[in-house]
Scaffold this active site. Structure first.
Site, PDB file in Angstrom:
ATOM      1  N   SER A  23     -43.807 -26.293  -7.967  1.00 43.93           N
ATOM      2  CA  SER A  23     -45.008 -25.915  -8.713  1.00 43.93           C
ATOM      3  C   SER A  23     -45.048 -26.635 -10.067  1.00 43.93           C
ATOM      4  CB  SER A  23     -45.065 -24.385  -8.842  1.00 43.93           C
ATOM      5  OG  SER A  23     -46.358 -23.962  -9.184  1.00 43.93           O
ATOM      6  N   PHE A  73     -49.850 -13.263 -11.059  1.00 44.79           N
ATOM      7  CA  PHE A  73     -49.634 -14.661 -10.692  1.00 44.79           C
ATOM      8  C   PHE A  73     -48.588 -14.751  -9.573  1.00 44.79           C
ATOM      9  CE2 PHE A  73     -48.306 -19.115 -11.446  1.00 44.79           C
ATOM     10  CZ  PHE A  73     -49.546 -19.716 -11.580  1.00 44.79           C
ATOM     11  N   LEU A  74     -47.546 -13.927  -9.651  1.00 46.88           N
ATOM     12  CA  LEU A  74     -46.498 -13.930  -8.625  1.00 46.88           C
ATOM     13  C   LEU A  74     -47.040 -13.421  -7.292  1.00 46.88           C
ATOM     14  CD1 LEU A  74     -43.398 -12.572 -10.585  1.00 46.88           C
ATOM     15  CD2 LEU A  74     -44.081 -14.932 -10.189  1.00 46.88           C
ATOM     16  N   GLN A 125     -48.727 -15.937  -5.269  1.00 46.18           N
ATOM     17  CA  GLN A 125     -47.888 -16.989  -4.700  1.00 46.18           C
ATOM     18  C   GLN A 125     -47.416 -16.693  -3.285  1.00 46.18           C
ATOM     19  OE1 GLN A 125     -44.867 -18.403  -7.345  1.00 46.18           O
ATOM     20  NE2 GLN A 125     -46.165 -18.204  -9.120  1.00 46.18           N
ATOM     21  N   ASP A 149     -50.795 -21.585   1.105  1.00 50.41           N
ATOM     22  CA  ASP A 149     -50.706 -21.595  -0.362  1.00 50.41           C
ATOM     23  C   ASP A 149     -52.076 -21.372  -1.006  1.00 50.41           C
ATOM     24  OD1 ASP A 149     -50.137 -22.109  -3.049  1.00 50.41           O
ATOM     25  OD2 ASP A 149     -48.784 -23.762  -2.591  1.00 50.41           O
ATOM     26  N   HIS A 157     -46.845 -20.190  -1.349  1.00 52.93           N
ATOM     27  CA  HIS A 157     -46.477 -21.022  -2.498  1.00 52.93           C
ATOM     28  C   HIS A 157     -44.959 -21.126  -2.707  1.00 52.93           C
ATOM     29  CE1 HIS A 157     -47.589 -23.217  -6.090  1.00 52.93           C
ATOM     30  NE2 HIS A 157     -46.856 -22.426  -6.860  1.00 52.93           N
TER      31      HIS A 157
END
EC number: 3.1.1.85
Length: 256
Positions: A82, A143-144, A147, A207, A235
């Protein structure tokens, strides 16, 4: 003194440096570090300002790359996940003689969507920056969650990422903001056309941050690079598919 946290393990004749993504730290690699250190001399790094590498503040991509290089082996395979993929790419561009191979994982040379380019909408990244100052722990958790969404093991993968974040002090808000600024503004599509070393790009089909549409576009733009898509990963393919992930890196070792 600003020190980069750096851990070396294993005795392999090829060095492999692992660079984590935004908001995280090197603990994210614990699911594969035992396996990889049986094949490589493995280097685990907390990027400047993240995890145990405190006291840096927000850095540009170029400054981040230079800070990491200070403690790096003379020659290594550089793998970046990333945001870490941009740091590894920057090192390959500025110090190609030190990079035996470049590996990017769930990374894009241009994370931000442009007219002719799929990516994260700029207003989404700007929104994350705004929310960071309001409630930054919750923003990082959101955000996690993004992913791992869509994978069969989404819940446990998200838990693994959250555990990694909470294991160490949270990065400062300006460091997190600086990382988002890099994701929002950097575009390495053209510069990376000419990297001389073997270049392997790994993606997750599911993703939500790096759309799979970029894969054929980059295959065309960078014909000397090789790409591989994990069919059921999002991700973080090294968390959802650790065995397959390590196999690819061991195979790459034969080519350097």
């Amino acid at each position: 003194m600003n020190n980069i946290w750096w851990q070396t393990k294993g005795q392999g004749n090829v060095h492999l440096v692992l660079l984590h993504g935004w908001g995280l730290n090197a603990e994210v690699w614990r699911c594969i570090d035992e396996e990889l250190s049986s094949h490589f001399t493995l280097h685990l790094v907390d990027l400047p300002g993240f995890g145990r590498s405190q006291g840096f503040g927000a850095l540009s991509l170029a400054d981040m790359a230079e800070a990491v290089l200070q403690q790096a082996p003379d020659k290594a395979i550089w793998l970046g996940w990333s945001l870490g993929g941009l740091v590894a790419s920057q090192i390959a561009l500025t110090h190609p003689e030190r990079v035996q191979a470049l590996v990017t994982v769930a990374s894009s040379p241009c994370f931000s969507a442009r007219d002719d380019w799929p990516g994260i909408k700029p207003d989404v990244l700007a929104g994350f920056q705004q929310q960071l100052s309001d409630d930054f722990q919750r923003t990082v958790e959101r955000f996690l969650a993004l992913q791992t969404m869509g994978t069969e093991t989404a819940r446990q993968d998200a838990r693994a990422l959250k555990k990694t974040v909470l294991a160490l002090p949270m990065p400062e808000v300006d460091v997190l903001n600086g990382g988002l600024e890099i994701l929002k503004t950097v575009d390495l599509r053209q510069p990376l056309q000419n990297v001389p070393m073997p270049f392997l790009r790994l993606y997750g089909y599911l993703d939500g941050l790096v759309p799979r549409k970029v894969v054929p576009m980059l295959d065309k733009l960078w014909p000397r690079s090789k790409s591989y898509i994990f069919a059921k990963a999002a991700h973080a393919p090294f968390i959802s598919h650790p065995v397959e992930f390590c196999h690819l890196l061991v195979a790459l070792k034969q080519r350097v």
